[in-house]
Design an enzyme around this catalytic site. Structure first.
Site, PDB file in Angstrom:
ATOM      1  N   HIS A 155       0.829  -1.216   0.000  1.00 49.33           N
ATOM      2  CA  HIS A 155       0.000   0.000   0.000  1.00 49.33           C
ATOM      3  C   HIS A 155       0.862   1.265   0.000  1.00 49.33           C
ATOM      4  O   HIS A 155       0.375   2.328  -0.351  1.00 49.33           O
ATOM      5  CB  HIS A 155      -1.044  -0.017   1.125  1.00 49.33           C
ATOM      6  CG  HIS A 155      -0.541   0.299   2.496  1.00 49.33           C
ATOM      7  ND1 HIS A 155      -0.251  -0.654   3.439  1.00 49.33           N
ATOM      8  CD2 HIS A 155      -0.302   1.479   3.106  1.00 49.33           C
ATOM      9  CE1 HIS A 155       0.132  -0.085   4.548  1.00 49.33           C
ATOM     10  NE2 HIS A 155       0.118   1.221   4.389  1.00 49.33           N
ATOM     11  N   ASP A 189       1.148  -7.661   2.250  1.00 46.65           N
ATOM     12  CA  ASP A 189       1.273  -6.218   2.002  1.00 46.65           C
ATOM     13  C   ASP A 189       2.740  -5.777   1.872  1.00 46.65           C
ATOM     14  O   ASP A 189       3.288  -5.129   2.752  1.00 46.65           O
ATOM     15  CB  ASP A 189       0.586  -5.467   3.153  1.00 46.65           C
ATOM     16  CG  ASP A 189       0.280  -4.026   2.791  1.00 46.65           C
ATOM     17  OD1 ASP A 189       0.834  -3.528   1.794  1.00 46.65           O
ATOM     18  OD2 ASP A 189      -0.503  -3.385   3.523  1.00 46.65           O
ATOM     19  N   SER A 240       4.006   2.285   8.467  1.00 43.75           N
ATOM     20  CA  SER A 240       3.803   1.285   7.427  1.00 43.75           C
ATOM     21  C   SER A 240       5.097   1.033   6.697  1.00 43.75           C
ATOM     22  O   SER A 240       5.769   1.973   6.273  1.00 43.75           O
ATOM     23  CB  SER A 240       2.760   1.751   6.434  1.00 43.75           C
ATOM     24  OG  SER A 240       1.509   1.377   6.885  1.00 43.75           O
TER      25      SER A 240
HETATM   26  N1  ARG Z   1      -4.589   0.474   7.319  1.00 42.54           N
HETATM   27  C1  ARG Z   1      -3.300   0.470   6.713  1.00 42.54           C
HETATM   28  C2  ARG Z   1      -2.716   1.885   6.808  1.00 42.54           C
HETATM   29  O1  ARG Z   1      -3.210   2.686   7.503  1.00 42.54           O
HETATM   30  C3  ARG Z   1      -3.328  -0.059   5.325  1.00 42.54           C
HETATM   31  C4  ARG Z   1      -4.006   0.774   4.306  1.00 42.54           C
HETATM   32  C5  ARG Z   1      -4.027   0.287   2.901  1.00 42.54           C
HETATM   33  N2  ARG Z   1      -4.994  -0.740   2.660  1.00 42.54           N
HETATM   34  C6  ARG Z   1      -6.293  -0.552   2.302  1.00 42.54           C
HETATM   35  N3  ARG Z   1      -7.052  -1.604   2.187  1.00 42.54           N
HETATM   36  N4  ARG Z   1      -6.825   0.622   2.089  1.00 42.54           N
HETATM   37  O2  ARG Z   1      -2.087   2.463   5.981  1.00 42.54           O
HETATM   38  N1  GLU Z   2      -1.140   1.333   7.442  1.00 44.98           N
HETATM   39  C1  GLU Z   2      -0.599   2.397   8.225  1.00 44.98           C
HETATM   40  C2  GLU Z   2       0.423   3.243   7.458  1.00 44.98           C
HETATM   41  O1  GLU Z   2       0.287   3.450   6.293  1.00 44.98           O
HETATM   42  C3  GLU Z   2      -0.058   1.843   9.469  1.00 44.98           C
HETATM   43  C4  GLU Z   2      -1.206   1.527  10.285  1.00 44.98           C
HETATM   44  C5  GLU Z   2      -1.267   2.429  11.478  1.00 44.98           C
HETATM   45  O2  GLU Z   2      -1.808   3.527  11.393  1.00 44.98           O
HETATM   46  O3  GLU Z   2      -0.737   1.962  12.467  1.00 44.98           O
HETATM   47  O4  GLU Z   2       1.323   3.810   8.013  1.00 44.98           O
END
Ligand code: ARG
Ligand code: GLU
Length: 694
Positions: free
Chosen positions: A88, A225, A630
């Protein structure tokens, strides 16, 4: 003294505020001060020294870590500049190289040699050269009697000097000076920035984004990921703009990979660039976020997501066009829901209130602190409305694609316009934008006092008989910014008269004013927070405080551990490839794995990545992380890479405001699953050969 100690003890048992708990696994620590924590880390299992983690004289783990792009982390995994981050995090790049003919989003992308690696204009990675407390120099010339504006002026002047000095130290050096603890301390962060960063590999989205937004922020998780990039440098190993003559960068440090895996209770740490936390805000602000701002922002995005989904499901081309936009809208949308729920479940507002009254009791009679909580509350209440309007601007008018584009296009230099136009329309669907406009602007009218509406908007609404639909019709049908051929043929006069240019500029102008106002008010609020946090540190001398995240390098440490999300449920600490097969469903987009993966699994063809008849996919731990982490390396006690951080569990997303060791978990991709995919699925064994794996 005794009395306060007693009071504190009572408080500790009462409230679950971060700074009153036994420091379990909370905290995002500054690497340059890690020697203060190292004994604690070692007592929990770490086998390394503070110098191994952070050193400015010798190579240390920090030299194997980069800030990736604008808001992620990545780590080096070979001596040839190969780095791993999240799928991502590379999503924008993977998407921008994708088309219906070369659909890397769907099929994945693997460069089989250096020549096939794809450059990414605009993408940079930054290594931290060093961080340093520069408070004294930054505040030189400042005295307590001065007002905040003068103070900020002095800081800006002094910072400029320091920055220009240190940036001369090396090629590609870029420095920042940032406040910590609301300006009780100032730190210099010196980076070396590389701008030739090429895409090396990415699994298909059905692996890299497996579970999609359904599983996002959730455990148990089965998302592969990750994506791979390579840093290029000039012949002297220095940063250089993209050139075919550049060569793979030789890092000072890269991570060795351990395939030994982890068990529950094992020590791990996360070393990366967390973006933003607000652990020390007062109860009223936490309440505002959880119960006013978040719910409104969520509702606006629910509406937009519904519209995007409808069109994405109806057309594969639109699915590609909106993949990245949709993911980013959905991501915060879901996080805010978890955050609000978590804050309310944890009783954060109440526990913060209790802390504030205990603090005020302690502060009574102390001139510096006695009125600070009260002043904070007053200040916050006075500025709450503009914060709300500010949030609404971001999520409503400024989420309209054509409106934003109209403004940026007309402001851009003539020579850039062809590119901008092509880029915008490549991923634009007028119907989506138009339906979203109707939804978000209706809510804007409903929820935001007309005092904050630009005059021209009011006028346009009147001309449309108060109907947003009618306004949308005339805007979207007349504007050149909703139709590429109209824009190509537009004269300067037509651009200047374009309704989206007029409306967009008016909204932008109001927004700029709002931002300035919010900024001014915030600097007043921060001044009070500065005093409050300083006071808190005196009030709780036995507690170690860590500065809020600000996209600078931090270390979080904890242990691999499951959790109990709700009564009657216990989650394990790890997931395996078996779970991917259980979720696999060709009829559901988010769970439709590639046939090649199905075949490998059917034959249990896991190669050297097999563990007990399966392949580990992800694990969770108590490390305190946030957005920006991330792609961060998840590291074992010996300093080896065991995983790549990519998320947090939904029940713990309030950790940006209040950390609960019972519920807050970071989610890491098990490095063995990434290796399995690279090796068995992609057949890119030349990449595996570059790595050092034990
Ligand atoms: N929650 C993760 C972050 O905050 C992954 C985001 C990307 N994935 C998604 N399904 N939108 O970045
Ligand atoms: N997916 C998140 C990022 O892009 C990390 C998830 C979080 O917020 O801990 O940094």
């Amino acid at each position: 003294m005794k009395k306060y100690t007693l009071h504190l003890l009572a408080l500790i048992s009462l409230v679950s505020l971060p700074f009153t708990k036994s420091m379990a696994d909370e905290g995002m620590w500054l690497p340059s001060l890690i020697h203060e924590r190292i004994a604690d880390m070692q007592s929990k299992g770490l086998k390394l020294s503070a110098e191994d983690l952070y050193s400015i004289n010798n190579s240390s783990l920090k030299d194997g870590i980069v800030r990736f792009g604008r808001g992620c982390t990545g780590e080096l995994i070979s001596s040839k500049g190969l780095l791993i981050t999240n799928h991502h995090c590379g999503f924008g790049q993977i998407q921008s190289h994708s088309s219906l003919e070369h659909d890397y989003l769907t099929n994945g992308f693997w460069a089989m040699n250096l020549n096939e690696e794809l450059p990414n204009p605009g993408l940079t990675v930054s290594f931290l050269v060093r961080m340093e407390d520069v408070t004294e120099r930054v505040l030189k010339g400042y005295t307590e009697q001065m007002d905040e504006e003068t103070r900020l002026g002095i800081i800006a002047e002094n910072s400029k000097l320091i920055i220009s000095e240190v940036e001369k130290e090396g090629i590609g050096y870029k420095a920042d000076i940032l406040p910590l603890f609301y300006g009780n301390t100032y730190y210099l962060f010196l980076y070396q920035v590389f701008s030739d960063v090429r895409l090396v590999g990415a699994p298909p989205s059905s692996i890299g984004k497996f579970g999609g937004d359904t599983d996002n922020w959730m455990w148990p998780r089965h998302t592969g990921d990750f994506s791979l990039f390579r840093i290029y440098a000039d012949k002297d190993n220095n940063p250089a703009p993209y050139s075919p003559d550049n060569v793979p960068y030789t890092p000072k440090k890269f991570f060795e990979i351990s395939t030994q895996g982890v068990n529950e209770g094992d020590f791990t740490f996360v070393y990366g660039f967390p973006g933003s936390t607000r652990e020390y805000i007062i109860s009223d602000e936490a309440d505002f976020i959880a119960n006013r701002s978040n719910p409104h922002k969520i509702a606006l995005r629910t509406a937009r997501l519904g519209i995007q989904k409808k069109y994405m499901e109806s057309s594969p081309a639109i699915r590609i066009q909106y993949a990245s936009k949709n993911a980013s809208v959905a991501n915060a949308w879901k996080k805010w829901q978890g955050e609000s729920k978590g804050i309310n479940k944890l009783g954060t507002v109440d526990s913060k209130r209790e802390l504030e009254s205990a603090f005020s009791e302690w502060a009574a009679g102390k001139e510096e602190y006695s009125s600070v909580v009260e002043s904070l509350k007053e200040k916050f209440s006075a500025m709450e409305e503009i914060l709300f309007v500010n949030d609404y601007y971001m999520e409503a008018p400024l989420s309209v694609e054509a409106l934003r584009f109209a403004v940026s296009y007309t402001k851009s230099a003539q020579k850039n316009r062809d590119n901008l136009r092509a880029e915008f329309f490549k991923d634009y669907c007028q119907q989506i934008d138009r339906e979203c406009f109707v939804e978000v602007m209706s809510r804007f009218v409903e929820n935001i006092d007309s005092l904050y509406h630009p005059k021209i908007f009011t006028k346009m609404m009147e001309e449309s008989d108060g109907s947003i639909e009618k306004l949308a019709e005339s805007l979207f049908e007349k504007s050149c910014f909703t139709c590429e051929s109209r824009l190509i043929g537009a004269t300067d006069q037509e651009l200047a008269d374009d309704p989206f240019v007029i409306l967009g500029s008016a909204f932008m102008e109001r927004f700029t004013d709002l931002l300035a106002l919010v900024g001014k008010e915030k600097s007043q609020l921060d001044l009070l927070y500065r005093r409050y946090v300083k006071g808190l540190r005196e009030f709780m001398p036995e507690k170690s405080f860590y500065p809020d995240a600000n996209l600078t390098l931090r270390i979080a440490y904890g242990t691999v551990q499951g959790y109990k999300p709700a009564d009657g449920i216990t989650y394990l600490h790890r997931s395996t490839i078996d779970g991917i097969l259980q979720k696999d469903n060709p009829d559901i987009y988010d769970y439709n794995i590639p046939q090649s993966l199905r075949d490998l699994c059917a034959n249990k063809d896991y190669g050297r990545w097999e563990v007990d008849g399966t392949v580990p996919v992800a694990f969770i731990a108590t490390n305190h992380t946030t957005g920006g982490n991330s792609g961060s390396p998840v590291i074992d006690a010996e300093g080896k890479l065991i995983g790549v951080n990519f998320d947090r569990v939904w029940e713990g997303t309030m950790s940006d405001i209040a950390f609960d060791p019972e519920l807050c978990r970071n989610i890491a991709l098990d490095i063995r699953y990434a290796l399995f995919v690279i090796d068995r699925l992609a057949g890119a064994s030349h990449l595996i050969d570059e790595m050092v794996i034990d």
